[in-house]
Write a protein that holds these residues in place. Sequence first.
Motif, PDB file in Angstrom:
ATOM      1  N   LEU A 164     -25.715 -18.731   8.074  1.00  0.00           N
ATOM      2  CA  LEU A 164     -27.161 -18.084   8.273  1.00  0.00           C
ATOM      3  C   LEU A 164     -28.294 -18.829   7.708  1.00  0.00           C
ATOM      4  O   LEU A 164     -29.330 -18.708   8.313  1.00  0.00           O
ATOM      5  N   ARG A 173     -32.230 -18.212   1.481  1.00  0.00           N
ATOM      6  CA  ARG A 173     -31.334 -17.217   2.084  1.00  0.00           C
ATOM      7  C   ARG A 173     -29.806 -17.348   1.461  1.00  0.00           C
ATOM      8  O   ARG A 173     -29.230 -16.324   1.268  1.00  0.00           O
ATOM      9  N   THR A 177     -27.746 -14.665  -1.190  1.00  0.00           N
ATOM     10  CA  THR A 177     -26.436 -14.137  -0.761  1.00  0.00           C
ATOM     11  C   THR A 177     -25.479 -14.505  -1.842  1.00  0.00           C
ATOM     12  O   THR A 177     -24.561 -13.795  -2.263  1.00  0.00           O
ATOM     13  N   ARG A 180     -26.024 -12.431  -5.092  1.00  0.00           N
ATOM     14  CA  ARG A 180     -25.288 -11.091  -4.740  1.00  0.00           C
ATOM     15  C   ARG A 180     -23.618 -11.144  -5.002  1.00  0.00           C
ATOM     16  O   ARG A 180     -23.123 -10.382  -5.305  1.00  0.00           O
ATOM     17  N   LEU A 181     -23.205 -12.166  -4.389  1.00  0.00           N
ATOM     18  CA  LEU A 181     -21.567 -12.252  -4.305  1.00  0.00           C
ATOM     19  C   LEU A 181     -21.051 -12.283  -5.806  1.00  0.00           C
ATOM     20  O   LEU A 181     -20.180 -11.788  -6.149  1.00  0.00           O
ATOM     21  N   GLU A 184     -21.103  -9.386  -7.969  1.00  0.00           N
ATOM     22  CA  GLU A 184     -20.042  -8.421  -7.579  1.00  0.00           C
ATOM     23  C   GLU A 184     -19.080  -8.711  -8.594  1.00  0.00           C
ATOM     24  O   GLU A 184     -18.209  -7.802  -8.760  1.00  0.00           O
TER      25      GLU A 184
ATOM     26  N   TYR B 143     -24.017   0.631  -4.762  1.00  0.00           N
ATOM     27  CA  TYR B 143     -24.700  -0.866  -4.749  1.00  0.00           C
ATOM     28  C   TYR B 143     -25.936  -0.758  -5.545  1.00  0.00           C
ATOM     29  O   TYR B 143     -26.729   0.067  -5.267  1.00  0.00           O
ATOM     30  N   GLY B 145     -29.876  -2.849  -6.018  1.00  0.00           N
ATOM     31  CA  GLY B 145     -30.689  -3.868  -5.515  1.00  0.00           C
ATOM     32  C   GLY B 145     -30.841  -3.378  -3.936  1.00  0.00           C
ATOM     33  O   GLY B 145     -30.521  -2.365  -3.599  1.00  0.00           O
ATOM     34  N   SER B 146     -31.481  -4.348  -3.137  1.00  0.00           N
ATOM     35  CA  SER B 146     -31.935  -4.103  -1.896  1.00  0.00           C
ATOM     36  C   SER B 146     -30.918  -4.040  -0.773  1.00  0.00           C
ATOM     37  O   SER B 146     -29.867  -4.740  -1.016  1.00  0.00           O
ATOM     38  N   GLU B 149     -30.626  -7.371   1.412  1.00  0.00           N
ATOM     39  CA  GLU B 149     -29.818  -8.302   0.573  1.00  0.00           C
ATOM     40  C   GLU B 149     -28.224  -7.851   0.596  1.00  0.00           C
ATOM     41  O   GLU B 149     -27.307  -8.670   1.077  1.00  0.00           O
ATOM     42  N   MET B 150     -27.882  -6.717   0.607  1.00  0.00           N
ATOM     43  CA  MET B 150     -26.523  -6.329   0.799  1.00  0.00           C
ATOM     44  C   MET B 150     -26.198  -6.524   2.280  1.00  0.00           C
ATOM     45  O   MET B 150     -24.906  -7.048   2.457  1.00  0.00           O
ATOM     46  N   ARG B 152     -27.341  -8.703   4.293  1.00  0.00           N
ATOM     47  CA  ARG B 152     -26.895 -10.045   4.566  1.00  0.00           C
ATOM     48  C   ARG B 152     -25.797 -10.588   3.828  1.00  0.00           C
ATOM     49  O   ARG B 152     -24.830 -11.435   4.495  1.00  0.00           O
ATOM     50  N   MET B 153     -25.321  -9.862   2.760  1.00  0.00           N
ATOM     51  CA  MET B 153     -24.119 -10.584   2.158  1.00  0.00           C
ATOM     52  C   MET B 153     -22.734 -10.069   3.085  1.00  0.00           C
ATOM     53  O   MET B 153     -21.907 -10.747   3.136  1.00  0.00           O
ATOM     54  N   THR B 155     -22.646  -9.586   6.282  1.00  0.00           N
ATOM     55  CA  THR B 155     -22.769 -10.094   7.558  1.00  0.00           C
ATOM     56  C   THR B 155     -22.273 -11.417   7.129  1.00  0.00           C
ATOM     57  O   THR B 155     -21.553 -12.260   7.957  1.00  0.00           O
TER      58      THR B 155
END
Lengths: 194, 194
Positions: A164, A173, A177, A180-181, A184, B143, B145-146, B149-150, B152-153, B155
Amino acid sequence: MDEVPGTSDRILEVAGQLAQRRGFNGFSYADIAAALKITKASLHYHFATKADLGRALIARYTERFQAALDALEGTPANILRRYVKLYEDVLVRDRMCMCGMFAAEYSTLPGPMRNELRRFFNKNEEWLARHLEQGRTNGGFEYEGSSVEMARMLTAGLEGAMLLARSFEDPKRFTATAERLLAELNVPSSRKRS
Amino acid sequence: MDEVPGTSDRILEVAGQLAQRRGFNGFSYADIAAALKITKASLHYHFATKADLGRALIARYTERFQAALDALEGTPANILRRYVKLYEDVLVRDRMCMCGMFAAEYSTLPGPMRNELRRFFNKNEEWLARHLEQGRTNGGFEYEGSSVEMARMLTAGLEGAMLLARSFEDPKRFTATAERLLAELNVPSSRKRS
DNA sequence: GTCTATAACGAGATAGAC
DNA sequence: GTCTATCTCGTTATAGAC
């Protein structure tokens, strides 16, 4: 060690770069020949068929990636951040993970390349699952269920994020991501000091 | 409504199938012509260049995907599960998300296709972020944050998981990763009754 | 090990008849 | 709208001289 690279190595270097930028079906012997200023016929001396070349490309990539993984040091959290950075480094050099690229082309790949491709993902998964496990035991990682499943989620997320980011021509981008991963797993962003 | 499909539609149908299985660079006018039992020259009447065809393929895919999204109903958790199932349905029919496929080929795509591709991902992201937001407000999603962003994660994770599942010729690999991704939002597996 | 030359094929695309 | 015929080019691959 660190000898002058032979022709085969230089072919693999150039072909690898092309493959990571354009995919296996996106470059030709003519492209490699032009870059190295030798003829297409000479290429066939080193790699008789493109399938042979493709197989060698993945094998070399796997070997090098594995070496990079084995060189990662630090706390579990830092090892994981550096693992992500390996992907990031590929991306900012305007490349895609070779095997993520080839995975998309899977249905058009010759059989031997398919096997080599799975080997890469299996080794990657093994390394990742092992380090996730360690991080959960004594590195503050928090997640439920199997480490292999979590490793697969991370790999999928990172490969997808590369795809992406490239489509939007925006490496940030990917970074966003990836963070964010990691969040988790309760691995804090590298921007915050832990 | 539901008229007999014209030639252009049948071309897009066949070409779409080929594109989702083999990628944009993995099929030719000859393949489409053979499947429809018309000549290559006839194809050029409907789509003068392959770039035109590619652009139409993405536009149609975007439109249909959007319609499928708009048709999803239920609680936020169920909508999200059904969203994932859209991907799964593609996979079990031995296809890849067309735009995930094209994203891998991004650097070889004609400019107009690139723009159309980003449009798809933007619309997908918008829908997803909106429904994540709703789920967090009154659907039990958890979750930080935005929502963008989530989205995008998710996807990235889903596209990557499709790629990997195809490489291992094992759709269950996708399902497992998708469930892990939903679990990160506190959306329980569809196998457990909520 | 590298070259020239060429084979053999498939690609996207066009002209012009019907 | 669909056809036949053809063009031009790019592709992988091989033969054989150097």
